[in-house]
Scaffold this active site. Structure first.
Site, PDB file in Angstrom:
ATOM      1  CG  HIS A  11      -1.960   1.015   1.275  1.00 23.19           C
ATOM      2  ND1 HIS A  11      -3.309   0.720   1.205  1.00 23.19           N
ATOM      3  CD2 HIS A  11      -1.885   2.363   1.378  1.00 23.19           C
ATOM      4  CE1 HIS A  11      -4.008   1.844   1.267  1.00 23.19           C
ATOM      5  NE2 HIS A  11      -3.162   2.856   1.374  1.00 23.19           N
ATOM      6  CG  HIS A  13      -1.366   6.344  -2.494  1.00 23.27           C
ATOM      7  ND1 HIS A  13      -2.548   6.189  -3.188  1.00 23.27           N
ATOM      8  CD2 HIS A  13      -1.627   5.942  -1.222  1.00 23.27           C
ATOM      9  CE1 HIS A  13      -3.487   5.729  -2.372  1.00 23.27           C
ATOM     10  NE2 HIS A  13      -2.944   5.561  -1.179  1.00 23.27           N
ATOM     11  CG  HIS A 189      -7.694   3.545  -0.051  1.00 21.25           C
ATOM     12  ND1 HIS A 189      -7.145   2.836  -1.087  1.00 21.25           N
ATOM     13  CD2 HIS A 189      -6.708   4.358   0.432  1.00 21.25           C
ATOM     14  CE1 HIS A 189      -5.869   3.214  -1.237  1.00 21.25           C
ATOM     15  NE2 HIS A 189      -5.586   4.137  -0.320  1.00 21.25           N
ATOM     16  CD  GLU A 192      -6.861   6.689   5.662  1.00 19.14           C
ATOM     17  OE1 GLU A 192      -5.757   7.201   5.887  1.00 19.14           O
ATOM     18  OE2 GLU A 192      -7.368   6.657   4.534  1.00 19.14           O
ATOM     19  CG  ASP A 270      -1.255   5.727   3.110  1.00 20.23           C
ATOM     20  OD1 ASP A 270      -1.595   5.527   1.933  1.00 20.23           O
ATOM     21  OD2 ASP A 270      -2.004   6.266   3.943  1.00 20.23           O
ATOM     22  CG  ASP A 271       0.281   8.914   0.631  1.00 25.23           C
ATOM     23  OD1 ASP A 271       0.331   8.835  -0.601  1.00 25.23           O
ATOM     24  OD2 ASP A 271      -0.746   8.666   1.299  1.00 25.23           O
TER      25      ASP A 271
END
Length: 323
Positions: A11, A13, A189, A192, A270-271
């Site tokens: 996961h 991006h 997603h 969250e 994630d990021d």
């Protein structure tokens, strides 16, 4: 202690993996001002809405095939240095088009960077096309149709990212049907920023094999049992959850509760630069919080590889690296 543990993440991006340093380099290339969302070595944002602005501002500075090759190579070589052997990256054709790039040039650039990183480190990587939820159902379906044509051999999955509180999961079910019929792996997603109902809706309408985040499911014990019983894998990103203030600290994060409830959990970043994280930090954070040893941490990597959207011969080779 976690440095020698082989890692994998499902996961991430790719535009969100661009470091502030790399974005500054791109800004100099294009004569752009990034002072609105970067200060020093950090991104600036205070809530999810501002985070999206910073994310899109950075993404807009990757405008050519070579830019994306550089981004993918830089990210993958960075996580390989933390002993990652596999990664899946979320790729957004909508971001590419917004930057003036064709989807094919976007995919080719990313694939070039993936090949460069594999040559230098041995790391494997695959791409998951995502539709952006807050752009609406038509855009997400268009992304699914593009994904269903298998525009590049490294594209093996389809998902949906973006503002989770926009619309209803049922609005997007048709897009996932298109992707599933094309044989792509399915992730979404949910759970969250939105609560357990979003996870339940994802299970009911999309039938994913994996859910991105999913941590808010812990607010409903019956839902946690369902996730465990159905064997759905959660792509858990603790650092992201803490940065977005879902939980006050790692000790309150539900990762270990989910694991003990029999849910298949994995670790991802994630990021990463937006959340001051990396795949190495994610592994270290849970090890520090719950005392996991190397074998338990490797178990999370094994779960990731078993859930990966990848061909079986490559999966077998990767799993062999854990033994």
């Amino acid at each position: 202690m976690t440095g020698n543990v082989k890692k994998a993440e499902l996961h991430c991006h790719i535009e969100g993996a661009a470091s502030p340093e790399l974005v500054r380099q791109q800004a100099r290339k294009y004569g752009a001002d990034v002072s609105g969302f970067i200060s020093g070595d950090s991104y600036i944002w205070s809530d999810f809405t501002e985070f999206l602005v910073a994310y899109d501002g950075a993404a807009a500075l990757f405008r050519s095939q070579d830019d994306y090759a550089l981004l993918a190579r830089t990210y993958l070589e960075g996580i390989a240095a933390e002993n990652a052997i596999y990664s899946e990256i979320f790729v957004s054709p909508d971001h590419a088009v917004a930057a003036g790039l064709s989807p094919s040039a976007y995919f080719d650039g990313l694939a070039e960077g993936i090949a460069q990183a594999k040559a230098s480190t041995g790391i494997e990587c695959r791409m998951i096309i995502v539709g952006i939820r807050h752009l609406g159902a038509e855009k997400v379906e268009a992304a699914a149709r593009l994904a269903s044509t298998r525009p590049h051999p490294l594209i093996t999955g389809f998902g949906m990212a973006g503002e989770e509180r926009f619309g209803k999961v049922a609005d997007f079910a048709g897009a996932f049907d298109i992707a599933r019929d094309a044989g792509l792996g399915i992730t979404i997603h949910a759970g969250e920023l939105a609560g357990p109902d979003s996870v339940r809706d994802a299970l009911d309408h999309v039938r994913p094999s994996r859910i991105g985040h999913g941590v808010r499911a812990t607010e409903d014990e019956a839902l946690v049992r369902r996730i465990a019983d159905e064997g759905v894998v959660l792509e858990v990103c603790p650092g992201s959850n803490l940065a977005l203030k879902l939980y006050p600290d790692i000790s309150r994060h539900p990762f270990d509760r989910l694991r003990r409830a029999g849910v298949k959990v994995t670790l991802s970043s994630d990021d990463p630069p937006h959340f001051a994280s990396s795949i190495g930090r994610e592994y270290q954070m849970v090890a520090d919080a719950w005392g996991y040893d190397a074998a338990e941490l490797t178990g999370f990597t094994r779960t990731s590889l078993e859930a990966a959207f990848i061909d079986e011969p490559t999966r077998a080779i990767l799993l062999g690296q854990l033994d």
